[in-house]
Scaffold this active site. Structure first.
Site, mmCIF file in Angstrom:
data_model
loop_
_atom_site.group_PDB
_atom_site.id
_atom_site.type_symbol
_atom_site.label_atom_id
_atom_site.label_comp_id
_atom_site.label_asym_id
_atom_site.label_seq_id
_atom_site.Cartn_x
_atom_site.Cartn_y
_atom_site.Cartn_z
ATOM 1 C CB SER A 7 -37.242 88.150 16.379
ATOM 2 O OG SER A 7 -36.522 89.221 16.959
ATOM 3 C CG HIS A 31 -37.070 90.538 12.685
ATOM 4 N ND1 HIS A 31 -37.712 91.345 11.765
ATOM 5 C CD2 HIS A 31 -37.117 91.212 13.869
ATOM 6 C CE1 HIS A 31 -38.146 92.438 12.367
ATOM 7 N NE2 HIS A 31 -37.787 92.393 13.648
ATOM 8 C CG ASP A 33 -35.706 93.152 16.702
ATOM 9 O OD1 ASP A 33 -36.450 93.767 15.929
ATOM 10 O OD2 ASP A 33 -36.005 92.049 17.212
ATOM 11 C CG MET A 35 -33.688 97.778 19.804
ATOM 12 S SD MET A 35 -34.316 97.019 21.320
ATOM 13 C CE MET A 35 -35.292 95.684 20.625
ATOM 14 C CG HIS A 64 -37.491 96.196 13.266
ATOM 15 N ND1 HIS A 64 -38.254 95.646 14.268
ATOM 16 C CD2 HIS A 64 -37.956 97.468 13.103
ATOM 17 C CE1 HIS A 64 -39.139 96.543 14.685
ATOM 18 N NE2 HIS A 64 -38.970 97.653 14.002
ATOM 19 C CG MET A 66 -37.216 99.222 16.563
ATOM 20 S SD MET A 66 -37.426 97.812 17.657
ATOM 21 C CE MET A 66 -36.260 96.689 16.908
ATOM 22 C CG MET A 135 -43.612 97.833 15.406
ATOM 23 S SD MET A 135 -42.449 96.460 15.286
ATOM 24 C CE MET A 135 -42.389 95.867 16.997
ATOM 25 C CG ASP A 170 -41.403 92.495 15.169
ATOM 26 O OD1 ASP A 170 -41.303 91.594 16.010
ATOM 27 O OD2 ASP A 170 -40.502 93.346 14.962
#
Ligand code: DX5
Ligand code: ZN
Length: 218
Positions: A7, A31, A33, A35, A64, A66, A135, A170
């Site tokens: 990540s 990975h 992330d 957000m 990913h 979010m 998660m 994760d």
């Protein structure tokens, strides 16, 4: 098959290319992330970062999301070069519609669940997804400790999705605790602090893979 997805959230963001270079030869995916400050109380990477990394790195990009309204951004991330796009079942947009859109763009679709979301919430999506993401921390921040409830959910998720769909975990994952996750049916390991927070990220990927494979063989 065990896959390791480091990540980027835990990487040194002033030297992203260099950081990715440390794990590119031994990781299976990267990975990333995303957000939005609404779905989770934090902000991170966006479309331009994914596009930049796509040009610089040969890894499969595991994005990913979010974010509250993934439908609005799926196509943008797809064009930027995301290979796997994961949306949250807790987000307000219809998960099945998101998955259909992701697959129609030729990408792999993942559905993520928070630690306190009942696994049955994704039962209607079995057979329609390429990956489930359990998660193991509440999303939003790296460096947190693993939630027990999430670990207990892994077996149930594996039963729901069947043997042929990837099951990613994760959050809070290190060499010391990753065998427990794969022994319960997880096969895709995301780790930020456990890889980029270590003095030798490539060695950390190798050890995580070894432990994960040991767990899967139990
Ligand atoms: C948390 C993110 C994770 C995070 C994991 O919201 O989804 O991908 O980077 O970080 P570690 O491995 O440090 O817990
Ligand atoms: Zn993540």
């Amino acid at each position: 098959m065990i896959k390791i997805s480091p990540s980027l959230l835990a990487a040194n963001i002033t030297r992203l290319g260099e950081e990715i270079g440390k794990i590119e030869h031994c990781a299976d995916m990267l990975h990333i992330d995303v957000m939005d400050g609404h779905f989770v109380p934090n902000l991170s990477f966006g479309v331009p970062v994914v596009a930049g990394i796509k040009k610089a790195a040969g890894l499969i990009l595991d994005v990913h999301l979010m974010i509250d309204n993934p439908l609005r951004y799926i196509e943008k991330f797809s064009v930027a070069g995301a290979d796997v796009i994961t949306v949250h079942i807790e987000a307000p947009d219809d998960a099945e519609e998101c998955i259909r859109l992701i697959r129609s763009l030729g990408k792999k679709a993942g559905i993520a669940l928070n630690p306190d979301t009942p696994p049955q919430k994704i039962a209607h999506l079995a057979g329609k997804i390429d990956m489930a993401l359990q998660m193991t921390v509440f999303p939003g921040f790296g460096g947190q400790s693993m939630e027990r409830q999430a670990v207990d959910n892994i077996r149930v998720i594996r039963e729901i999705i069947g043997a042929d769909t990837d099951l990613q975990v994760d959050g809070g994952i290190y060499a010391e605790n990753c065998a427990e996750l794969t022994s319960r049916g997880a096969n895709v390991i995301v780790s930020g602090t456990g890889i980029f927070g270590q003095p030798n990220p490539a060695a950390a990927v190798r050890v995580l893979r070894e432990r994960a494979e040991e767990g899967a063989a139990l």
